[in-house]
Design a protein around this motif. Structure first.
Motif, PDB file in Angstrom:
ATOM      1  N   VAL A 174       0.828  -1.203   0.000  1.00 36.76           N
ATOM      2  CA  VAL A 174       0.000   0.000   0.000  1.00 36.76           C
ATOM      3  C   VAL A 174       0.865   1.256   0.000  1.00 36.76           C
ATOM      4  CG1 VAL A 174      -1.959  -1.072   1.126  1.00 36.76           C
ATOM      5  CG2 VAL A 174      -0.186  -0.019   2.513  1.00 36.76           C
ATOM      6  N   CYS A 186       3.108   2.446   2.011  1.00 36.87           N
ATOM      7  CA  CYS A 186       3.115   3.234   3.235  1.00 36.87           C
ATOM      8  C   CYS A 186       4.490   3.836   3.478  1.00 36.87           C
ATOM      9  CB  CYS A 186       2.709   2.383   4.428  1.00 36.87           C
ATOM     10  SG  CYS A 186       3.874   1.089   4.830  1.00 36.87           S
ATOM     11  N   ALA A 188       3.995   6.795  -3.965  1.00 34.98           N
ATOM     12  CA  ALA A 188       2.631   6.295  -3.843  1.00 34.98           C
ATOM     13  C   ALA A 188       1.712   7.029  -4.805  1.00 34.98           C
ATOM     14  CB  ALA A 188       2.149   6.489  -2.420  1.00 34.98           C
ATOM     15  N   ARG A 248      -4.301   3.267  -1.687  1.00 40.40           N
ATOM     16  CA  ARG A 248      -3.035   3.713  -2.255  1.00 40.40           C
ATOM     17  C   ARG A 248      -2.211   2.511  -2.709  1.00 40.40           C
ATOM     18  NH1 ARG A 248      -0.257   7.390   1.859  1.00 40.40           N
ATOM     19  NH2 ARG A 248       1.668   7.003   0.747  1.00 40.40           N
ATOM     20  N   PRO A 260       3.508  -3.847   7.249  1.00 41.49           N
ATOM     21  CA  PRO A 260       2.227  -4.165   7.897  1.00 41.49           C
ATOM     22  C   PRO A 260       1.338  -5.053   7.022  1.00 41.49           C
ATOM     23  CG  PRO A 260       2.161  -1.949   7.028  1.00 41.49           C
ATOM     24  CD  PRO A 260       3.527  -2.483   6.732  1.00 41.49           C
ATOM     25  N   ASP A 315      -5.353   2.028  10.031  1.00 38.75           N
ATOM     26  CA  ASP A 315      -4.662   1.900   8.752  1.00 38.75           C
ATOM     27  C   ASP A 315      -3.657   3.029   8.547  1.00 38.75           C
ATOM     28  OD1 ASP A 315      -6.433   3.931   8.435  1.00 38.75           O
ATOM     29  OD2 ASP A 315      -7.198   3.291   6.489  1.00 38.75           O
ATOM     30  N   PRO A 336      -0.627   2.969   7.899  1.00 40.45           N
ATOM     31  CA  PRO A 336       0.218   2.846   6.715  1.00 40.45           C
ATOM     32  C   PRO A 336      -0.400   3.456   5.464  1.00 40.45           C
ATOM     33  CG  PRO A 336       0.212   0.805   7.917  1.00 40.45           C
ATOM     34  CD  PRO A 336      -0.800   1.682   8.569  1.00 40.45           C
ATOM     35  N   ILE A 337      -1.727   3.441   5.381  1.00 36.35           N
ATOM     36  CA  ILE A 337      -2.375   4.016   4.210  1.00 36.35           C
ATOM     37  C   ILE A 337      -2.656   5.503   4.417  1.00 36.35           C
ATOM     38  CG2 ILE A 337      -4.512   3.982   2.865  1.00 36.35           C
ATOM     39  CD1 ILE A 337      -4.559   0.936   3.344  1.00 36.35           C
ATOM     40  N   ASP A 380      -2.791   9.349   5.045  1.00 31.99           N
ATOM     41  CA  ASP A 380      -1.861  10.409   4.685  1.00 31.99           C
ATOM     42  C   ASP A 380      -1.378  11.217   5.886  1.00 31.99           C
ATOM     43  OD1 ASP A 380      -0.814  10.698   2.280  1.00 31.99           O
ATOM     44  OD2 ASP A 380      -2.244  12.146   1.506  1.00 31.99           O
ATOM     45  N   LYS A 399     -16.296   6.679   2.675  1.00 29.84           N
ATOM     46  CA  LYS A 399     -14.871   6.989   2.496  1.00 29.84           C
ATOM     47  C   LYS A 399     -14.704   7.741   1.184  1.00 29.84           C
ATOM     48  CE  LYS A 399     -11.678   3.915   3.931  1.00 29.84           C
ATOM     49  NZ  LYS A 399     -11.310   4.094   5.333  1.00 29.84           N
ATOM     50  N   ARG A 400     -13.603   8.441   1.052  1.00 30.84           N
ATOM     51  CA  ARG A 400     -13.291   9.162  -0.183  1.00 30.84           C
ATOM     52  C   ARG A 400     -14.443  10.040  -0.639  1.00 30.84           C
ATOM     53  NH1 ARG A 400     -10.264   4.794  -3.999  1.00 30.84           N
ATOM     54  NH2 ARG A 400     -11.053   3.227  -2.573  1.00 30.84           N
ATOM     55  N   ASP A 413     -12.688  11.421   4.666  1.00 25.80           N
ATOM     56  CA  ASP A 413     -12.867  10.016   5.023  1.00 25.80           C
ATOM     57  C   ASP A 413     -13.572  10.007   6.373  1.00 25.80           C
ATOM     58  OD1 ASP A 413     -12.545   7.433   6.053  1.00 25.80           O
ATOM     59  OD2 ASP A 413     -10.824   7.092   4.734  1.00 25.80           O
ATOM     60  N   ARG A 424     -12.400   7.960   9.571  1.00 23.66           N
ATOM     61  CA  ARG A 424     -11.257   8.408  10.369  1.00 23.66           C
ATOM     62  C   ARG A 424     -11.608   9.569  11.286  1.00 23.66           C
ATOM     63  NH1 ARG A 424      -7.499   8.353   5.414  1.00 23.66           N
ATOM     64  NH2 ARG A 424      -7.025   6.130   5.208  1.00 23.66           N
ATOM     65  N   ARG A 438      -2.840  14.513  -1.721  1.00 23.86           N
ATOM     66  CA  ARG A 438      -3.229  13.174  -1.269  1.00 23.86           C
ATOM     67  C   ARG A 438      -2.306  12.083  -1.837  1.00 23.86           C
ATOM     68  NH1 ARG A 438      -8.038  10.785   0.853  1.00 23.86           N
ATOM     69  NH2 ARG A 438      -8.737   9.008  -0.375  1.00 23.86           N
ATOM     70  N   PHE A 439      -1.722  11.303  -0.951  1.00 23.48           N
ATOM     71  CA  PHE A 439      -0.870  10.153  -1.290  1.00 23.48           C
ATOM     72  C   PHE A 439       0.383  10.516  -2.084  1.00 23.48           C
ATOM     73  CE2 PHE A 439      -5.076   7.723  -1.285  1.00 23.48           C
ATOM     74  CZ  PHE A 439      -5.013   7.557   0.083  1.00 23.48           C
ATOM     75  N   ARG A 483       5.075  10.823   1.958  1.00 25.08           N
ATOM     76  CA  ARG A 483       4.988  10.727   3.416  1.00 25.08           C
ATOM     77  C   ARG A 483       5.664  11.940   4.020  1.00 25.08           C
ATOM     78  NH1 ARG A 483       2.200   5.836   4.759  1.00 25.08           N
ATOM     79  NH2 ARG A 483       1.193   7.663   5.538  1.00 25.08           N
TER      80      ARG A 483
END
Lengths: 176, 338, 568
Positions: A81, A83, A99, A108, A131, C97, C99-100, C102, C132-133, C143, C146, C208-209, C212
């Protein structure tokens, strides 16, 4: 006589100093013959050589070969994903992830996923931190490249179906 | 005229014999080293890797030759030639059998049948140090120089015990001609008369040939490759060849002086035989015994660790030299008293 | 004044402060989600519970005012347990989540869970599922899963911009953040709710995305979008600006900035950037090196008499650039025709942040001397072009082609121009100097109130190496009274620090651009002047010595917050 501590247990070991050698030992020659006979006997012991290109070593599941991205058998796309945790944890900064958004449930995905195999040190931290169980260490240990560019593995080289990584995935689950 | 022709022919055959022998030796040494270390060694060129030496020779001939920028070019080129020359000169006086008889003519199985062969060998082997020293000096490299310095010191130190240990043999055999010394051992080998002399000679020979445990001149952990650090291509090949030739010569000498030369142990197999057949048998027996000594060289290489420099010097001067002197004294006394 | 004791520290604070504010004053951070210093107190997240002596139950620090003699504990066993409970409650329906998401890396919930959380979940049932979205407007994606219902965004629209656009519907675990029926979130300040959202519920469509947060380097700068000069961070990765977020400055923009300002990075990354100096050869502009471009410009200027050249400064350029330009015009070229263009969009102004003057430095350009005295201004320059009075027009960092007439008039003269991006003036130019954009140079802007603020190099031009510019910043520094975790804690990214020329992620495009003051110095020295400035701070030093309004100012004094000019 000296006391050495090994594994927390006190072991008394006799260390032979010049002072407490007996005459035969001080003569040196008998000891040499002892050594020569050991060396001689070694000649007839079984050999452990793999004749490499003909016979290839099959690594066990615990082996850390080059890291690959797992393609899920059910969905047919990579589990990743994007991350970026693998890139963050990588002590050698070998991984780059870019990403992007996807229509899939996971939202993503990695538009770009590159591992610089010149930087990679096969520590397996990326696998440990992931993860999604999306990056795992494969059994592949034969890596050849002729330029810096070639050593940067993109998604084309990294994507591997989960069925081919069964051993490792099972091993990871067992060790968790 | 004819004798010169025969001499040249003999020389060529001798050189070819030794070249082949040292080539085979490189292969054997690698295989045996591998076996001792639970490996297989070279086994891919030809059956059992037997053609490996050929591949090696071809490789080493075609390898690029590099001479360091600040090296003394003349000496740098001269040094391996000296080494090789000395190595090949030594066996000129070495008889490897008695004689062949062809067309009623006697051909002695020795290149130069000189009556001071013993002294000639000692003299020439001391010359070998020049090759090593010059190579170290001319390379203009500190590792080479250190290696060369050690080699000189080591060779000079052990030359003494080497020579003295042979004095006992000479006393026992009553000759300094090598074939006479061998013939004197027809019944009892010198090793039984001169056990101490044998050990001193063996140790000194190890030191003279720069083999483990006395390979300080090329000690890899400290000196890269010692005196031949800056050598490549065929010049390096020359050093390599000289080293193996020295080992063969040394083994032959040990056999000749102490192990009865071409005599088969305990039985006389030559009497009543056709002289040609017996000569061939003699060569085989002689080289067979020498091969065992060479095998010992290899075993020692993988058994004993390298000496420290001070240990090396102490062994040479404080142990071997007094022992050798004592040996001469005792041998002389016994000779007089009996 | 009230004397209170927090965690054993006794302090005297103003009456009327809350416990949370008082604690922040002495450097104790009480965790909170819904409290924001600029917004009204909602007290709905319950994260800031503290123990107060003689109070029967725990109290929320954000809404409890200090009383003389109060004794507060923020780390007691009871408080810790309460925090764990609150976090466990919030996390029941918050998707795990990270890891996903932002927001990861700058998420209050993530940080607090890490510091104060229980470390495990007892919730085995299915989490609540919500939309979502959801596109809330042109720039924002929501979202709902969240969302932790802190209502910061709702209060922002109600209280700060006074344009209610968001609300909650339903109750309990079915509560949903949504717009009013048929409405979109399209307020010009709407993207501030992305910054104040403590979790990843509100995300920017643009960013978005993309990256990081910890992979980016944050550089303090000033928004070039209007005369307000909002303080911002430029977030850079691989030599590209990826987003702009507001930097707290209570004197200028407080915690906010407008949506327009957030997109002012686009021209910097754009494809129409001028990447090398150019000269005109046979009617075509061709790329060349600095030596030749400067030489060409000097030879053009050498042949003209004073007052045959018109010089135009720019409200987009820094004080330093404008100062040196007018010095060059007056002492080297000896022309009286010096002015700059104003870009005022009448009516596009409000009483919050956005100004009608769409340039960051018109006041500064005016102050340092780029101004028309006695009728030698822009109108006279255009008139002069009509009467063919001029042989050369020297334009710095601006597009003077306002209409077709000027466009055709420029055919008659030689044009030397500094430009960051291709424009109409560049088309007519004989020499084009590739100019550093606001993100590629150091300098100062003077906003409409007279506050001098510093911009810094965020995008590296060619010939610059990272180590020349960035000093690693201290971690964990929390600015007082903001309540927000300082995002610049992550200022220098690891990638930036350790990248080599062989890493693709560190070899982003380096343009061969130079700040205008440097170019002017080169041209002037070719014409016989003796300018010796090593850096823009040297130029600013001279400004502070020669311009009355700037007296006593220096880069050190300006710092991160800016400094006012002397108005009297």
């Amino acid at each position: 006589m000296t006391q050495t501590k090994i594994d927390g247990r006190a072991k008394t070991r006799e260390i032979k100093r010049k002072a407490n050698l007996n005459l035969l030992e001080r003569l040196y020659l008998p000891e040499i013959f002892k050594g020569l006979s050991i060396t001689f006997r070694q000649i007839f012991k079984p050999k452990f050589t793999f004749e490499y290109p003909d016979v290839k070593w099959q690594p066990p599941a615990s082996f850390r070969g080059r890291p690959v991205l797992v393609v899920d058998d059910e969905t047919g796309v990579e589990r990743c994903v994007a991350c970026g945790l693998c890139a963050r944890v990588c002590p050698a900064l070998a991984i780059e992830v870019v990403a992007d958004e996807t229509e899939l449930d996971k939202e993503r995905y990695p538009k770009k996923f590159e591992i610089n195999m010149l930087r990679c040190i096969y520590c397996g931290l990326c696998e440990e931190v992931c993860p999604e169980e999306a990056i795992v260490m494969s059994k592949e240990y034969e890596l050849v490249f002729t330029s810096r560019e070639e050593a940067i593995f993109g998604k084309d080289k990294l994507l591997t179906p989960a069925s081919k990584l069964k051993d490792r995935l099972e091993f990871l689950r067992k060790m968790r | 005229m004819e004798s010169i022709l025969i001499a040249i022919l003999k020389a060529i055959i001798f050189i070819l014999l030794f070249l082949t022998f040292s080539a085979v030796l490189t292969y054997v040494e690698r295989r045996i080293s591998a076996f001792i270390q639970d490996r297989l060694g070279p086994n891919r060129v030809g059956p059992f890797g037997l053609f490996q030496p050929i591949a090696d020779v071809v490789k080493i001939i075609f390898k690029e030759e590099i001479i360091p920028a600040n090296a003394d070019r003349t000496l740098h080129t001269l040094a391996p030639i000296i080494s090789l020359f000395v190595a090949y000169s030594v066996f000129a006086v070495l008889p490897i059998g008695e004689k062949l008889v062809i067309d009623g003519k006697e051909i002695k199985l020795v290149l130069a049948d000189v009556n001071v062969g013993f002294l000639y060998i000692l003299a020439l082997s001391s010359l070998g140090v020049y090759g090593v020293t010059l190579s170290g000096w001319s390379s203009n490299n500190k590792y080479s120089l250190l290696g060369a310095l050690r080699a000189s010191a080591q060779m000079i130190s052990y030359e003494l015990s080497l020579g003295l240990s042979l004095v006992g043999v000479v006393l026992v055999s009553g000759s300094i001609q090598i074939d006479e010394i061998i013939r004197s051992q027809a019944n009892v080998w010198n090793i039984f008369y001169q056990p101490v002399g044998f050990i001193i000679f063996l140790v000194s020979v190890f030191a003279e040939t720069n083999r483990l445990p006395f390979d300080l001149p090329e000690a890899e952990p400290e000196l890269v490759a010692g005196y031949h650090t800056e050598y490549s291509g065929m010049k390096f090949g020359a050093f390599y060849l000289a080293e193996y030739t020295n080992i063969i010569t040394a083994s032959l000498l040990v056999t000749a002086f102490f192990l009865g030369g071409w005599y088969f142990p305990f039985v006389d197999i030559y009497s009543g035989l056709n002289p040609n057949l017996s000569a061939i048998l003699q060569v085989i027996v002689f080289f067979g015994k020498a091969s065992l000594i060479i095998f010992l060289f290899m075993l020692v290489r993988w058994t004993l660790p390298r000496f420290r420099y001070d240990q090396l010097m102490r062994l040479g001067w404080q142990v071997l030299l007094p022992l050798a002197l004592l040996n001469v004294l005792v041998t002389g006394l016994v000779k007089i008293l009996l | 004044m009230a004397k209170i004791t927090i965690d054993g520290k006794t302090v005297e604070v103003k009456d009327g402060l809350t416990i949370l504010q008082a604690a922040q004053e002495i450097g104790i951070d009480i965790p909170h989600f819904c409290y924001h210093p600029a917004l009204s107190i909602a007290g709905n997240c319950r994260m800031c519970l503290v123990e107060v002596e003689k109070m029967p139950k725990l109290a929320i620090a954000c809404a409890t005012r200090v009383i003389d003699g109060m004794v507060v504990y923020t780390q007691s066993e009871k408080v810790k347990k309460a925090r764990q409970a609150v976090l466990e409650f919030i996390l029941i329906n918050h998707p795990l989540d990270c890891p996903i998401c932002d927001e990861a890396g700058e998420c209050k919930l993530q940080n607090y869970t890490y510091i104060y959380g229980p470390g495990h979940s007892r919730f085995e049932e299915e989490k609540a599922h919500k939309p979502k979205r959801v596109p809330l407007g042109p720039n924002i994606v929501l979202d709902v899963e969240r969302c932790i219902m802190c209502s910061r965004c709702v209060r922002f629209f109600d209280e700060i911009v006074k344009d209610p656009q968001l609300t909650f519907t339903q109750r309990g675990d079915r509560v949903v953040l949504t717009t009013f029926p048929g409405k979109r979130v399209d307020n010009p300040y709407s993207m501030n709710i992305i910054d104040i959202c403590p979790v990843g519920a509100l995300t920017s469509k643009d960013f978005r995305f993309k990256e990081r947060t910890w992979n980016m380097t944050a550089v303090e700068s000033v928004c070039p979008g209007c005369a307000r000069g909002c303080n911002v961070y430029l977030w850079v990765r691989n030599n590209q600006i990826l987003r702009i977020t507001p930097r707290v400055n209570l004197e200028v923009n407080r915690y906010w900035m407008c949506d327009y300002g957030r997109f002012t990075y686009k021209p910097v990354n754009s494809d129409d950037r001028i990447k090398n100096p150019m000269i005109k050869v046979n009617g075509e502009l061709v790329e060349t090196d600095w030596e030749i471009a400067v030489e060409t410009a000097a030879s053009i200027l050498k042949s003209v008499k004073p007052d045959e050249v018109a010089v135009l400064g720019s409200a987009y350029a820094t004080n330093e650039d404008n100062y040196l330009l007018q010095k060059f015009a007056k002492s080297v070229l000896k022309t009286k025709y010096v002015d700059f263009l104003r870009h005022v969009k009448d009516g596009d102004e409000d009483n919050f942040l956005i100004r009608a003057d769409k340039t960051p430095n018109s006041y500064g350009a005016y102050l340092v001397g780029v101004r028309s005295n006695n009728g030698f201004g822009f109108n006279e320059i255009v008139e002069g072009l009509r009467t063919k009075k001029f042989k050369v027009v020297y334009v710095m960092d601006d597009d003077i082609v306002l209409n077709d007439e000027i466009y055709s008039l420029l055919d008659e003269v030689k044009v030397i121009v500094h430009a960051t991006n291709k424009n109409k003036t560049v088309e007519k130019a004989d020499v084009v100097f590739a100019s550093a954009s606001f993100a590629e140079k150091e300098g100062t802007f003077t906003n409409f109130e007279g506050r001098v603020q510093k911009i810094n190099i965020a995008v590296l031009p060619k010939d610059y190496e990272p180590w020349m510019l960035y000093k690693p910043r201290k971690f964990g520094e929390v600015k007082p009274n903001t309540g927000e975790i300082n995002k610049a804690n992550l200022a220098l990214s690891r990638l930036f620090k350790f990248g080599t020329q062989f890493d693709r992620w560190a070899s982003g495009e380096r343009r061969n651009v130079k700040p205008s003051w440097w170019v002017i110095m080169q041209v002037a020295n070719k014409l016989g002047a003796k300018f010796t400035y090593a850096s823009s701070s040297d130029v600013f030093k001279e400004i502070s010595e020669t311009i009355r309004e700037f007296k006593g100012l220096s880069y050190d004094l300006i710092g991160d917050e800016g400094a006012m000019i002397n108005k009297n």
